[in-house]
Design a protein around this motif. Structure first.
Motif, PDB file in Angstrom:
ATOM      1  N   GLY A 172       0.833  -1.202   0.000  1.00  0.00           N
ATOM      2  CA  GLY A 172       0.000   0.000   0.000  1.00  0.00           C
ATOM      3  C   GLY A 172       0.870   1.254   0.000  1.00  0.00           C
ATOM      4  N   SER A 173       0.416   2.282  -0.686  1.00  0.00           N
ATOM      5  CA  SER A 173       1.210   3.521  -0.738  1.00  0.00           C
ATOM      6  C   SER A 173       1.266   4.191   0.630  1.00  0.00           C
ATOM      7  N   GLU A 174       0.189   4.020   1.403  1.00  0.00           N
ATOM      8  CA  GLU A 174       0.031   4.667   2.718  1.00  0.00           C
ATOM      9  C   GLU A 174       0.227   6.179   2.626  1.00  0.00           C
ATOM     10  N   THR A 231      -3.730  11.897   2.566  1.00  0.00           N
ATOM     11  CA  THR A 231      -4.653  12.509   1.610  1.00  0.00           C
ATOM     12  C   THR A 231      -4.031  13.750   0.966  1.00  0.00           C
ATOM     13  N   HIS A 232      -4.193  13.829  -0.343  1.00  0.00           N
ATOM     14  CA  HIS A 232      -3.650  14.955  -1.103  1.00  0.00           C
ATOM     15  C   HIS A 232      -4.447  15.113  -2.390  1.00  0.00           C
ATOM     16  N   SER A 233      -4.226  16.222  -3.069  1.00  0.00           N
ATOM     17  CA  SER A 233      -4.720  16.413  -4.436  1.00  0.00           C
ATOM     18  C   SER A 233      -3.500  16.343  -5.339  1.00  0.00           C
ATOM     19  N   ASP A 234      -3.602  15.662  -6.460  1.00  0.00           N
ATOM     20  CA  ASP A 234      -2.441  15.560  -7.353  1.00  0.00           C
ATOM     21  C   ASP A 234      -2.039  16.919  -7.922  1.00  0.00           C
ATOM     22  N   SER A 235      -2.936  17.896  -7.824  1.00  0.00           N
ATOM     23  CA  SER A 235      -2.648  19.199  -8.437  1.00  0.00           C
ATOM     24  C   SER A 235      -1.496  19.953  -7.769  1.00  0.00           C
ATOM     25  N   ALA A 278      -5.253   7.357 -13.609  1.00  0.00           N
ATOM     26  CA  ALA A 278      -5.996   6.089 -13.693  1.00  0.00           C
ATOM     27  C   ALA A 278      -5.242   5.051 -12.868  1.00  0.00           C
ATOM     28  N   TRP A 279      -5.917   4.556 -11.857  1.00  0.00           N
ATOM     29  CA  TRP A 279      -5.326   3.602 -10.898  1.00  0.00           C
ATOM     30  C   TRP A 279      -5.844   2.205 -11.238  1.00  0.00           C
ATOM     31  N   VAL A 280      -4.958   1.216 -11.266  1.00  0.00           N
ATOM     32  CA  VAL A 280      -5.335  -0.132 -11.694  1.00  0.00           C
ATOM     33  C   VAL A 280      -5.066  -1.124 -10.565  1.00  0.00           C
ATOM     34  N   PRO A 288      -6.009  -0.189   1.004  1.00  0.00           N
ATOM     35  CA  PRO A 288      -6.774   0.273  -0.160  1.00  0.00           C
ATOM     36  C   PRO A 288      -6.632   1.771  -0.411  1.00  0.00           C
ATOM     37  N   LEU A 289      -6.968   2.121  -1.632  1.00  0.00           N
ATOM     38  CA  LEU A 289      -7.052   3.538  -2.004  1.00  0.00           C
ATOM     39  C   LEU A 289      -8.223   4.156  -1.236  1.00  0.00           C
ATOM     40  N   HIS A 290      -8.048   5.393  -0.752  1.00  0.00           N
ATOM     41  CA  HIS A 290      -9.216   6.108  -0.211  1.00  0.00           C
ATOM     42  C   HIS A 290      -9.414   7.408  -0.983  1.00  0.00           C
ATOM     43  N   ILE A 318     -10.483   6.117 -11.965  1.00  0.00           N
ATOM     44  CA  ILE A 318      -9.925   7.346 -12.551  1.00  0.00           C
ATOM     45  C   ILE A 318     -10.266   8.504 -11.632  1.00  0.00           C
ATOM     46  N   TRP A 319      -9.266   9.315 -11.294  1.00  0.00           N
ATOM     47  CA  TRP A 319      -9.592  10.475 -10.452  1.00  0.00           C
ATOM     48  C   TRP A 319      -9.262  11.788 -11.147  1.00  0.00           C
ATOM     49  N   HIS A 320     -10.038  12.776 -10.766  1.00  0.00           N
ATOM     50  CA  HIS A 320      -9.935  14.158 -11.248  1.00  0.00           C
ATOM     51  C   HIS A 320      -8.677  14.801 -10.659  1.00  0.00           C
ATOM     52  N   MET A 361      -9.405  14.656  -3.703  1.00  0.00           N
ATOM     53  CA  MET A 361      -8.576  14.323  -2.534  1.00  0.00           C
ATOM     54  C   MET A 361      -8.563  12.798  -2.367  1.00  0.00           C
ATOM     55  N   HIS A 362      -7.369  12.233  -2.291  1.00  0.00           N
ATOM     56  CA  HIS A 362      -7.263  10.776  -2.212  1.00  0.00           C
ATOM     57  C   HIS A 362      -5.950  10.403  -1.531  1.00  0.00           C
ATOM     58  N   GLY A 363      -5.809   9.148  -1.207  1.00  0.00           N
ATOM     59  CA  GLY A 363      -4.571   8.681  -0.590  1.00  0.00           C
ATOM     60  C   GLY A 363      -4.652   7.175  -0.396  1.00  0.00           C
ATOM     61  N   GLY A 364      -3.766   6.627   0.420  1.00  0.00           N
ATOM     62  CA  GLY A 364      -3.735   5.184   0.658  1.00  0.00           C
ATOM     63  C   GLY A 364      -3.933   4.894   2.144  1.00  0.00           C
ATOM     64  N   GLU A 365      -4.797   3.934   2.443  1.00  0.00           N
ATOM     65  CA  GLU A 365      -5.028   3.514   3.832  1.00  0.00           C
ATOM     66  C   GLU A 365      -3.791   2.785   4.374  1.00  0.00           C
ATOM     67  N   THR A 373       0.326  -8.683  -0.168  1.00  0.00           N
ATOM     68  CA  THR A 373       0.849  -7.605  -1.018  1.00  0.00           C
ATOM     69  C   THR A 373      -0.314  -6.670  -1.361  1.00  0.00           C
ATOM     70  N   ARG A 374       0.004  -5.543  -1.965  1.00  0.00           N
ATOM     71  CA  ARG A 374      -1.051  -4.727  -2.594  1.00  0.00           C
ATOM     72  C   ARG A 374      -0.514  -4.293  -3.955  1.00  0.00           C
ATOM     73  N   LYS A 375      -0.729  -5.153  -4.938  1.00  0.00           N
ATOM     74  CA  LYS A 375      -0.187  -4.861  -6.268  1.00  0.00           C
ATOM     75  C   LYS A 375      -1.130  -3.904  -6.988  1.00  0.00           C
ATOM     76  N   MET A 410      -1.097  -0.185  -9.834  1.00  0.00           N
ATOM     77  CA  MET A 410      -0.331   0.650 -10.766  1.00  0.00           C
ATOM     78  C   MET A 410      -1.163   1.892 -11.034  1.00  0.00           C
ATOM     79  N   VAL A 411      -0.494   3.024 -11.078  1.00  0.00           N
ATOM     80  CA  VAL A 411      -1.246   4.252 -11.372  1.00  0.00           C
ATOM     81  C   VAL A 411      -0.553   5.009 -12.494  1.00  0.00           C
ATOM     82  N   PHE A 412      -1.371   5.488 -13.436  1.00  0.00           N
ATOM     83  CA  PHE A 412      -0.877   6.301 -14.552  1.00  0.00           C
ATOM     84  C   PHE A 412      -1.332   7.738 -14.332  1.00  0.00           C
ATOM     85  N   HIS A 413      -0.413   8.672 -14.512  1.00  0.00           N
ATOM     86  CA  HIS A 413      -0.783  10.089 -14.435  1.00  0.00           C
ATOM     87  C   HIS A 413      -0.661  10.698 -15.826  1.00  0.00           C
ATOM     88  N   TYR A 414      -1.692  11.415 -16.218  1.00  0.00           N
ATOM     89  CA  TYR A 414      -1.767  11.993 -17.564  1.00  0.00           C
ATOM     90  C   TYR A 414      -1.860  13.515 -17.473  1.00  0.00           C
TER      91      TYR A 414
HETATM   92  O1  LIG Z   1      -2.080   3.976  -4.656  1.00  0.00           O
HETATM   93  C1  LIG Z   1      -2.355   4.671  -3.698  1.00  0.00           C
HETATM   94  O2  LIG Z   1      -2.589   4.207  -2.565  1.00  0.00           O
HETATM   95  C2  LIG Z   1      -2.381   6.170  -3.832  1.00  0.00           C
HETATM   96  C3  LIG Z   1      -1.595   6.657  -5.002  1.00  0.00           C
HETATM   97  C4  LIG Z   1      -1.632   8.143  -5.105  1.00  0.00           C
HETATM   98  O3  LIG Z   1      -2.064   8.822  -4.216  1.00  0.00           O
HETATM   99  C5  LIG Z   1      -1.148   8.817  -6.302  1.00  0.00           C
HETATM  100  O4  LIG Z   1      -0.567   8.158  -7.179  1.00  0.00           O
HETATM  101  O5  LIG Z   1      -1.350  10.045  -6.414  1.00  0.00           O
END
Ligand SMILES: O=C(O)CCC(=O)C(=O)O
Length: 312
Positions: A169-171, A174-178, A192-194, A205-207, A267-269, A273-277, A285-287, A289-293
């Protein structure tokens, strides 16, 4: 507090002088908006303060029309289509079973191979960065249909900027990617998180906070991190996280946790606001993958470090 050297804009700019090919993307917009910047110049939200919020953006069709014109949208399940149509309202979309079990198994094998052959290694504690540059299979997952869907959501052609693979887990708080992958005008990115395996409450998990993309975009000025003409701000990242925590609490938005099944996509905007629990069960494991566009119609940069984004 950050050290003086890490704050010196000149050192970043000097590195960037040698990165013309990867930085040239911002120049047409600098010219269009009358910004007196070189491709390597530091850049932050302060440089856009005098401009209208949507300055320089071409007009776009409404979301429903953009999606209807996208073949990858027509190919989705009804649930996926409905979720994408509600993206502007919710700030996220869930595409159940977007990737087949075979595709996901192939990606997991590919990552194992990249790690075993030392073509990739952990950075920032638990992140495998930019695997798509080494793997055609991982690149194919981020390009193609997924990138087209993100382009329809943003209303502009997009560039795959970054991939991050996780085995745990990313742990991440909470943040905004912006604040990390920033654009002018605001909102020109999405992620886009897979799920590369089933996600449980125990494996981090993702929150996310539904609708939180409608909160203001909190940038350097909001937590007194603007710096000076020569130095980036001196605040630690933990101060940004504490600020966001407080803003979420004030907004009273309830947190959701995404218990994804293998192959699901979230997919997030740009401003969700999101993060990892916390990853509580270390036996799992917590396999993922996230793509940033990034949108190709926006100036793309990094607000905290005040650097233009290196694309390609
Ligand atoms: O995978 C996660 O737990 C969060 C990933 C994330 O916050 C990000 O890539 O911006």
């Amino acid at each position: 507090m950050l050290s003086f050297l890490r704050r010196l804009k000149l050192s970043y700019a000097t590195y960037n002088v040698f990165q013309h090919r990867k930085l040239v993307h911002n120049l047409p917009l600098y010219a269009k908006l009358g910004l007196k910047k070189q491709y390597f110049s530091p850049i932050s939200s302060r440089d856009f303060a005098h401009l209208p919020l949507d300055a320089g953006l071409p007009p776009v069709l409404p979301l429903a029309e953009r999606l209807a014109n996208t073949p990858a949208f027509q190919a989705l399940s009804a649930a996926g289509r409905a979720s994408l149509l509600a993206f502007e309202e919710n700030g996220f979309a869930v595409l159940p079973g977007f990737f087949s079990a075979e595709t996901v198994d192939g990606i997991n094998q590919e990552l194992d191979n990249l790690i075993a052959t030392k073509q990739i290694s952990l950075r920032y504690r638990n992140k495998f960065m930019f695997a798509f540059r080494q793997s055609a299979r991982i690149r194919a997952a981020g390009e193609g249909a997924l990138r087209k869907l993100v382009a329809a959501l943003l209303g502009h052609e997009t560039t795959l900027f970054q991939s991050i693979n996780f085995l745990t887990g990313s742990e991440q708080r909470t943040h905004s990617d912006s604040i990390h992958m920033s654009t002018f005008p605001l909102g020109g990115m999405a992620a886009a998180w897979v799920a590369l395996e089933d996600i449980t409450p125990g494996n981090g998990p993702l929150h996310y906070y539904p609708g939180s993309h409608k909160l203001p975009y909190y940038l350097n000025a909001d937590y007194q991190n603007e710096g000076t003409d020569w130095l980036i701000g001196d605040k630690e990242y933990t101060e940004y996280e504490a600020y966001i925590n407080q803003k979420i609490a004030e907004a009273g938005i309830p947190k959701q946790v995404f218990l994804a099944r293998k192959g699901d996509v979230f997919i997030w905007h740009a401003n969700l606001m999101h993060g990892g629990e916390p990853h509580l069960d270390k036996a799992q494991t917590r396999k993922s993958m996230v793509f940033h566009y990034f949108s190709q119609a926006h100036i793309c940069y990094h607000e905290i470090t005040q650097r233009p984004a290196l694309l390609g």
